[in-house]
Design a protein around this motif. Structure first.
Motif, PDB file in Angstrom:
ATOM      1  N   GLU A 223     -10.582   0.330  -9.821  1.00 52.18           N
ATOM      2  CA  GLU A 223     -11.599   1.102  -9.249  1.00 52.18           C
ATOM      3  C   GLU A 223     -11.090   1.210  -7.793  1.00 52.18           C
ATOM      4  OE1 GLU A 223     -15.316  -1.029 -11.213  1.00 52.18           O
ATOM      5  OE2 GLU A 223     -15.515   0.920 -11.580  1.00 52.18           O
ATOM      6  N   ILE A 224     -10.652   0.110  -7.115  1.00 50.62           N
ATOM      7  CA  ILE A 224     -10.527   0.324  -5.661  1.00 50.62           C
ATOM      8  C   ILE A 224      -9.399   1.569  -5.525  1.00 50.62           C
ATOM      9  CG2 ILE A 224      -9.324  -0.834  -3.861  1.00 50.62           C
ATOM     10  CD1 ILE A 224     -12.142  -1.930  -4.287  1.00 50.62           C
ATOM     11  N   ALA A 225      -8.233   1.614  -6.424  1.00 51.28           N
ATOM     12  CA  ALA A 225      -7.402   2.787  -6.438  1.00 51.28           C
ATOM     13  C   ALA A 225      -8.243   4.140  -6.264  1.00 51.28           C
ATOM     14  CB  ALA A 225      -6.387   2.518  -7.411  1.00 51.28           C
ATOM     15  N   ASN A 226      -9.384   4.145  -7.153  1.00 53.70           N
ATOM     16  CA  ASN A 226      -9.878   5.579  -7.226  1.00 53.70           C
ATOM     17  C   ASN A 226     -10.597   5.619  -5.899  1.00 53.70           C
ATOM     18  OD1 ASN A 226      -9.326   5.744  -9.995  1.00 53.70           O
ATOM     19  ND2 ASN A 226     -11.193   5.140 -10.703  1.00 53.70           N
ATOM     20  N   LEU A 227     -11.188   4.620  -5.129  1.00 54.00           N
ATOM     21  CA  LEU A 227     -11.769   4.732  -3.825  1.00 54.00           C
ATOM     22  C   LEU A 227     -10.769   4.881  -2.815  1.00 54.00           C
ATOM     23  CD1 LEU A 227     -14.544   4.460  -2.598  1.00 54.00           C
ATOM     24  CD2 LEU A 227     -13.979   1.982  -2.166  1.00 54.00           C
ATOM     25  N   GLY A 232      -8.549   8.172   1.560  1.00 53.33           N
ATOM     26  CA  GLY A 232      -7.332   8.166   2.116  1.00 53.33           C
ATOM     27  C   GLY A 232      -6.706   6.820   2.626  1.00 53.33           C
ATOM     28  N   ALA A 233      -6.886   5.729   1.656  1.00 52.92           N
ATOM     29  CA  ALA A 233      -6.526   4.613   1.840  1.00 52.92           C
ATOM     30  C   ALA A 233      -5.271   4.197   1.020  1.00 52.92           C
ATOM     31  CB  ALA A 233      -7.469   3.399   1.647  1.00 52.92           C
ATOM     32  N   ASP A 234      -4.622   3.375   1.063  1.00 56.15           N
ATOM     33  CA  ASP A 234      -3.525   2.979   0.049  1.00 56.15           C
ATOM     34  C   ASP A 234      -3.535   1.765  -0.757  1.00 56.15           C
ATOM     35  OD1 ASP A 234      -1.041   2.116  -0.883  1.00 56.15           O
ATOM     36  OD2 ASP A 234       0.160   3.267   0.640  1.00 56.15           O
ATOM     37  N   VAL A 235      -3.680   1.846  -1.882  1.00 60.39           N
ATOM     38  CA  VAL A 235      -4.088   0.826  -2.809  1.00 60.39           C
ATOM     39  C   VAL A 235      -2.951  -0.291  -2.779  1.00 60.39           C
ATOM     40  CG1 VAL A 235      -3.117   1.580  -4.920  1.00 60.39           C
ATOM     41  CG2 VAL A 235      -5.164  -0.030  -5.078  1.00 60.39           C
ATOM     42  N   GLU A 236      -1.741  -0.047  -2.566  1.00 63.64           N
ATOM     43  CA  GLU A 236      -0.695  -1.029  -2.424  1.00 63.64           C
ATOM     44  C   GLU A 236      -0.782  -1.949  -1.302  1.00 63.64           C
ATOM     45  OE1 GLU A 236       2.023  -1.107  -4.762  1.00 63.64           O
ATOM     46  OE2 GLU A 236       0.762   0.467  -5.977  1.00 63.64           O
ATOM     47  N   HIS A 237      -1.287  -1.448  -0.187  1.00 66.75           N
ATOM     48  CA  HIS A 237      -1.509  -2.136   0.761  1.00 66.75           C
ATOM     49  C   HIS A 237      -2.751  -2.842   0.796  1.00 66.75           C
ATOM     50  CE1 HIS A 237       1.277   1.061   3.239  1.00 66.75           C
ATOM     51  NE2 HIS A 237       1.554  -0.038   2.466  1.00 66.75           N
ATOM     52  N   GLY A 249      -4.966 -14.157  -4.498  1.00 62.34           N
ATOM     53  CA  GLY A 249      -3.750 -14.300  -5.167  1.00 62.34           C
ATOM     54  C   GLY A 249      -3.295 -13.052  -5.385  1.00 62.34           C
ATOM     55  N   ALA A 250      -1.734 -12.918  -5.240  1.00 62.87           N
ATOM     56  CA  ALA A 250      -1.362 -11.476  -5.346  1.00 62.87           C
ATOM     57  C   ALA A 250      -1.075 -10.819  -6.451  1.00 62.87           C
ATOM     58  CB  ALA A 250       0.176 -11.709  -4.248  1.00 62.87           C
ATOM     59  N   LYS A 251      -0.996 -11.904  -7.545  1.00 62.65           N
ATOM     60  CA  LYS A 251      -0.505 -11.278  -8.966  1.00 62.65           C
ATOM     61  C   LYS A 251      -1.703 -10.597  -9.620  1.00 62.65           C
ATOM     62  CE  LYS A 251       2.901 -14.875  -9.555  1.00 62.65           C
ATOM     63  NZ  LYS A 251       3.034 -16.093 -10.056  1.00 62.65           N
ATOM     64  N   PHE A 252      -1.512  -9.513 -10.375  1.00 65.28           N
ATOM     65  CA  PHE A 252      -2.521  -8.754 -11.498  1.00 65.28           C
ATOM     66  C   PHE A 252      -3.116  -8.041 -10.335  1.00 65.28           C
ATOM     67  CE2 PHE A 252      -1.614  -9.674 -15.841  1.00 65.28           C
ATOM     68  CZ  PHE A 252      -0.709 -10.589 -15.749  1.00 65.28           C
ATOM     69  N   LEU A 253      -2.578  -7.444  -9.271  1.00 66.04           N
ATOM     70  CA  LEU A 253      -3.384  -6.606  -8.435  1.00 66.04           C
ATOM     71  C   LEU A 253      -2.646  -5.120  -8.473  1.00 66.04           C
ATOM     72  CD1 LEU A 253      -4.640  -8.844  -5.605  1.00 66.04           C
ATOM     73  CD2 LEU A 253      -6.095  -7.483  -7.456  1.00 66.04           C
ATOM     74  N   LYS A 254      -1.930  -4.743  -9.356  1.00 68.03           N
ATOM     75  CA  LYS A 254      -1.144  -3.550  -9.568  1.00 68.03           C
ATOM     76  C   LYS A 254      -2.038  -2.669 -10.184  1.00 68.03           C
ATOM     77  CE  LYS A 254       2.621  -2.302  -8.962  1.00 68.03           C
ATOM     78  NZ  LYS A 254       3.015  -1.368  -7.765  1.00 68.03           N
ATOM     79  N   ARG A 427       7.135  17.100  -5.744  1.00 68.39           N
ATOM     80  CA  ARG A 427       5.741  16.859  -5.399  1.00 68.39           C
ATOM     81  C   ARG A 427       5.326  15.654  -6.135  1.00 68.39           C
ATOM     82  NH1 ARG A 427       0.459  18.524  -6.333  1.00 68.39           N
ATOM     83  NH2 ARG A 427       0.614  19.473  -8.211  1.00 68.39           N
ATOM     84  N   TYR A 428       4.668  14.510  -5.175  1.00 65.79           N
ATOM     85  CA  TYR A 428       4.655  13.506  -5.946  1.00 65.79           C
ATOM     86  C   TYR A 428       3.144  12.954  -5.944  1.00 65.79           C
ATOM     87  CZ  TYR A 428       5.246   8.253  -6.369  1.00 65.79           C
ATOM     88  OH  TYR A 428       5.262   6.956  -6.653  1.00 65.79           O
ATOM     89  N   VAL A 429       2.484  12.764  -7.198  1.00 61.19           N
ATOM     90  CA  VAL A 429       1.302  12.212  -7.189  1.00 61.19           C
ATOM     91  C   VAL A 429       1.326  10.753  -7.723  1.00 61.19           C
ATOM     92  CG1 VAL A 429      -1.093  12.693  -8.444  1.00 61.19           C
ATOM     93  CG2 VAL A 429       0.526  14.475  -7.682  1.00 61.19           C
ATOM     94  N   SER A 430       0.796   9.874  -7.177  1.00 64.50           N
ATOM     95  CA  SER A 430       0.584   8.288  -7.498  1.00 64.50           C
ATOM     96  C   SER A 430      -0.881   8.030  -7.707  1.00 64.50           C
ATOM     97  CB  SER A 430       1.560   7.878  -6.592  1.00 64.50           C
ATOM     98  OG  SER A 430       0.922   7.762  -5.576  1.00 64.50           O
ATOM     99  N   VAL A 431      -1.069   6.607  -7.837  1.00 59.27           N
ATOM    100  CA  VAL A 431      -2.157   6.111  -8.259  1.00 59.27           C
ATOM    101  C   VAL A 431      -2.949   5.499  -6.771  1.00 59.27           C
ATOM    102  CG1 VAL A 431      -3.402   4.444  -9.593  1.00 59.27           C
ATOM    103  CG2 VAL A 431      -1.942   5.796 -10.586  1.00 59.27           C
ATOM    104  N   GLY A 432      -3.969   5.744  -6.301  1.00 65.82           N
ATOM    105  CA  GLY A 432      -4.696   5.210  -5.483  1.00 65.82           C
ATOM    106  C   GLY A 432      -3.862   5.226  -4.029  1.00 65.82           C
ATOM    107  N   ARG A 433      -3.085   5.825  -3.824  1.00 65.72           N
ATOM    108  CA  ARG A 433      -2.267   6.190  -2.551  1.00 65.72           C
ATOM    109  C   ARG A 433      -3.043   7.448  -2.097  1.00 65.72           C
ATOM    110  NH1 ARG A 433       3.731   3.953  -3.371  1.00 65.72           N
ATOM    111  NH2 ARG A 433       3.692   5.144  -5.302  1.00 65.72           N
ATOM    112  N   GLY A 434      -3.920   7.265  -0.984  1.00 62.35           N
ATOM    113  CA  GLY A 434      -4.967   8.094  -0.487  1.00 62.35           C
ATOM    114  C   GLY A 434      -4.006   9.261   0.225  1.00 62.35           C
ATOM    115  N   ALA A 435      -3.047   9.265   0.486  1.00 64.54           N
ATOM    116  CA  ALA A 435      -2.009  10.450   1.201  1.00 64.54           C
ATOM    117  C   ALA A 435      -1.713  11.194   0.310  1.00 64.54           C
ATOM    118  CB  ALA A 435      -1.102   9.796   1.971  1.00 64.54           C
ATOM    119  N   SER A 436      -1.760  10.951  -1.216  1.00 60.65           N
ATOM    120  CA  SER A 436      -1.104  11.841  -2.077  1.00 60.65           C
ATOM    121  C   SER A 436      -1.644  13.040  -2.012  1.00 60.65           C
ATOM    122  CB  SER A 436      -1.460  11.109  -3.585  1.00 60.65           C
ATOM    123  OG  SER A 436      -2.717  11.367  -3.845  1.00 60.65           O
ATOM    124  N   PRO A 437      -1.194  14.349  -2.315  1.00 61.66           N
ATOM    125  CA  PRO A 437      -1.406  15.523  -1.946  1.00 61.66           C
ATOM    126  C   PRO A 437      -2.976  15.781  -2.784  1.00 61.66           C
ATOM    127  CG  PRO A 437       0.825  15.670  -3.027  1.00 61.66           C
ATOM    128  CD  PRO A 437       0.410  14.358  -2.720  1.00 61.66           C
TER     129      PRO A 437
END
Ligand code: NAD
Ligand code: UGA
Length: 459
Positions: A223-227, A232-237, A249-254, A427-437
């Motif tokens: 859900e944070i990825a959708n936001l 324009g934020a990056d879910v990986e970060h 904890g860092a795990k299970f946050l992909k 052309r690259y579309v990913s998940v929750g990376r707000g800079a995606s086109p």
């Protein structure tokens, strides 16, 4: 110790091989004659890294054997582990315990001396009481104790998880039984695994509470990825930024296309049902189930949007079909929902999976299977990555670009570096990376998006 395992599936087979590997004498029983015959020939029924070698080694050492004959194996052992499936009942989602109860009745008929009956299958609170009652009813004079010992291994890394667990949970009330369990797990506890000794009902609940919590974590980050895409934020970060907090904890946050697999979906339904039956509904779990179900549809819309609004008549190359990498398990895989919907929208699908195609083919009618990632991508209008197998990570993106008819890559697992993909001309579309086109045309947050772009430009 002399141990019998009932059920030669992911859990039974791995438990059997690992316990044999740590020095115990183990017999694995399954009612599936073909499965046992194959195992006797050294052929594994599942894809699990390291399993074949461990089975071969322990069979050769005379510590692991396979059989379909339950009674003699139970009569000869000190502990019998129930590792059969507990799928959801189709009508109400409750765990179907028929296999567990059938095995309990068979065990009852075979008991010969004091025997530990260990439930390793994931079972709702109170199942241990029922197993005990079934055995007691059939054999009132038998000497036995029923213990809960839930399993926390993950497919794909099952042997490592079993041999180096974060914890071993044992639930029971009988002192002799608990010391036998401690003795059985001594090789693992001596290597540092904490043993959590609790009552039986608590152990049963710990298993569901753990799986549901992990599923909540994934749902939250999705859900944070959708936001992120909106603002324009990056879910990986974001994942890294919150995961470094040791309380989180860092795990299970992909972020990804939503969790699947044989356990999270079914265990959430079962816990929801247990909670509702006790008048204590778990709203967070109920919501996560709904959000995760809806996520597959969101992924379909994302793919169609990326393809310019329609996939009618287009060839979609799909990379990865299994619910996660390093397994051939297709249970509740995101591909099983996403692909039929794309076909319904008019797409032709050509898919490749390193290990899952044999299981996937009958479940995905109308999907053509290819022999490699590049063969799937040949002249395709777009490529969609659904499962993050390691071999996809090393794909030559220039070659991928040259193979495609249209250079469009939709990455539902954020496997690739956006800059590398774009440098290869994709052309690259990913998940929750707000800079995606696809995030940029959304105008609702124009000032903020513009500000972000500005910040990105100076950083
Ligand atoms: P599975 O379907 O892979 O294997 C179950 C095996 O039990 C099958 O081979 C089946 O033939 C056998 N079986 C069923 N009834 C039997 C009977 N009456 N006598 C003998 N054999 C019988 O299941 P699995 O994935 O290993 O899961 C087993 C349990 O462990 C489930 O409750 C599951 O929730 C839990 N669990 C699974 C995992 C996992 O990663 N798969 C992890 C932790 C816990
Ligand atoms: C899960 C638990 O992790 C195990 O501890 C548990 O024993 C097991 O269920 C079970 O009870 O059967 P498993 O289903 O094998 O293990 O796989 P996971 O690695 O947990 O992945 C489950 C799903 O969540 C996959 O679809 C995966 O892609 C997804 N996932 C996982 C994410 O989308 N993001 C993540 O950060 C992690």
């Amino acid at each position: 110790m002399n141990i019998t395992i009932i059920g030669a599936g992911y859990v039974g087979l791995v438990t059997g091989a690992c316990l044999a590997g740590s020095g115990h004498q183990v017999t694995v029983v399954d009612r599936d004659h073909a499965r046992i015959a194959a195992l006797k020939r050294g052929v594994m029924p599942i894809y699990e890294t390291g399993l074949e070698a461990l089975v071969a080694e322990t069979v050769a050492a005379g510590r692991l054997a396979f059989t379909t004959a339950l009674a003699p194996a139970v009569a000869a052992c000190q502990a019998v582990f129930i590792c059969v499936g507990t799928p959801p009942r189709p009508d109400d989602g409750h765990a179907d315990l028929s296999s567990v109860y059938a095995v309990a009745a068979e065990i009852a008929g075979a008991l010969d001396h004091f025997t530990l009956v260990v439930t390793k299958s994931t079972v709702p609170v109170g199942t241990g009481d029922e197993v005990e009652a079934i055995i007691r009813d059939i054999r009132p004079e038998a000497r036995f104790a029923v213990v809960s010992n839930p399993e926390f291994l993950r497919e794909g890394v099952a042997i490592a998880d079993f041999m180096r667990p974060d914890r071993i949970v044992v639930g029971g009330e009988d002192g002799e039984a608990l010391s036998l369990m401690a003795e059985l797990y001594l090789p693992l506890t001596e290597a540092g695994a904490p043993l959590v000794s609790v009552n039986r009902r608590t152990a049963e609940l710990i298993k569901y509470a753990a799986n549901c919590f992990l599923a909540l974590k994934i749902t939250y980050i999705n859900e944070i990825a959708n936001l992120c895409e909106e603002v324009g934020a990056d879910v990986e970060h974001v994942s890294r930024g919150i995961g470094l907090d040791s309380r989180i904890g860092a795990k299970f946050l992909k972020a990804g296309p939503g969790f699947g697999g044989s356990c999270f979906p079914k265990d959430m339904l079962a816990l929801m049902k247990t909670a509702q039956d006790h008048g204590m509904p778990l709203r967070s779990v109920e919501t996560a189930v709904a959000v995760n179900d809806a996520r597959k549809g969101e992924m379909v819309r994302k793919i169609i949007r990326a393809a310019g609004g329609s996939v009618q008549g287009k060839t979609v190359a799909v990379l990865g079909l299994t619910f996660k990498p390093d397994t051939d398990d297709m249970r509740s895989a995101a591909s099983l929902v996403i692909l039929p919907r794309l076909i319904k929208a008019g797409a032709h699908i050509r898919a490749y999976d390193p290990a899952g195609m044999a299981h996937a083919a009958p479940l995905l009618p109308g999907v053509a299977m290819a022999e490699s990632a590049l063969a799937a991508a040949r002249d395709a209008d777009l490529v969609v990555l659904i499962t993050e197998w390691a071999e996809f990570r090393t794909l030559d993106l220039d070659q991928l670009r040259a193979t495609l008819k249209t250079p469009l890559l939709v990455d539902l697992r954020n496997l690739f570096d956006p800059a590398a993909a774009e440098q290869a001309g994709l052309r690259y579309v990913s998940v929750g990376r707000g800079a995606s086109p696809e995030a940029m045309p959304l105008t609702g947050h124009q000032p903020f998006a513009a500000m972000q772009q500005g910040l990105l430009a100076v950083s």
